[in-house]
Design an enzyme around this catalytic site. Sequence first.
Site, PDB file in Angstrom:
ATOM      1  N   ASP A  30       0.811  -1.217   0.000  1.00 48.44           N
ATOM      2  CA  ASP A  30       0.000   0.000   0.000  1.00 48.44           C
ATOM      3  C   ASP A  30       0.848   1.272   0.000  1.00 48.44           C
ATOM      4  OD1 ASP A  30       0.848  -0.782   2.618  1.00 48.44           O
ATOM      5  OD2 ASP A  30      -0.560   0.642   3.485  1.00 48.44           O
ATOM      6  N   TYR A 150       1.924   2.733  14.709  1.00 51.86           N
ATOM      7  CA  TYR A 150       3.276   3.260  14.818  1.00 51.86           C
ATOM      8  C   TYR A 150       3.279   4.442  15.770  1.00 51.86           C
ATOM      9  CZ  TYR A 150       3.991   0.337  10.799  1.00 51.86           C
ATOM     10  OH  TYR A 150       4.040  -0.747   9.961  1.00 51.86           O
ATOM     11  N   LYS A 181       0.165  -4.677  13.127  1.00 53.91           N
ATOM     12  CA  LYS A 181       1.473  -4.544  12.477  1.00 53.91           C
ATOM     13  C   LYS A 181       2.126  -3.325  13.119  1.00 53.91           C
ATOM     14  CE  LYS A 181       3.492  -3.475   7.938  1.00 53.91           C
ATOM     15  NZ  LYS A 181       3.930  -2.079   8.067  1.00 53.91           N
TER      16      LYS A 181
END
Length: 197
Positions: A30, A150, A181
């Site tokens: 992506d 993140y 993730k």
Amino acid sequence: MYGNESFGRRLRLDHLGRRGGSGLLLVPLDHAVGAGPLRSGGDLDALVGELAEHGADGVVVHKGAARRIRPARFHDLSLIVQLNASTAMAVDPDAKYPVATVEEALRLGADAVSVHVNAASRTEAAQIAHLAAVAEQCDRWSLPLLAMMYVRGPAVRDGRAPDLVAHAIAVAAEMGADLVKTALPDDPAATARIIAG
């Protein structure tokens, strides 16, 4: 019995790891929205075919990219549709904004959807609210949710600091993500503690 998960959600989660084994290899493709073309003149369909041949369980792509991949590629590969984005050209590249919906992903035949959140960014509030809203839609449609978490922002010195990573993962779990993730710490012991938590 699988607890509070619906049959459809459990089926789709099992489908993500249909190649078996102890791990799950989902390849994020992506990045073209954020950073530009993946490879100059590249053939996304051929790349996805190579990934499938070499054991990937699934790919994460935006809705337009999914349409450039032959449906036959997804017989042995899962499709995860990315629902938000930003570009490196933006004034604030850490600000993610919605670009697709759960319903669009379902119409494409997605096995799951993905939302990217930059905790500690200037737009953290909007990103977490979007994650929560998508989680509710995923509950409604029995669709698994991958949260890309993140720690990035103007005050962050080390986005891989164990306490910050653990906090970002906790946010994903509390909002209802099935998978996460993230950028893990360099220290394997710290990573093991985060996963155990």
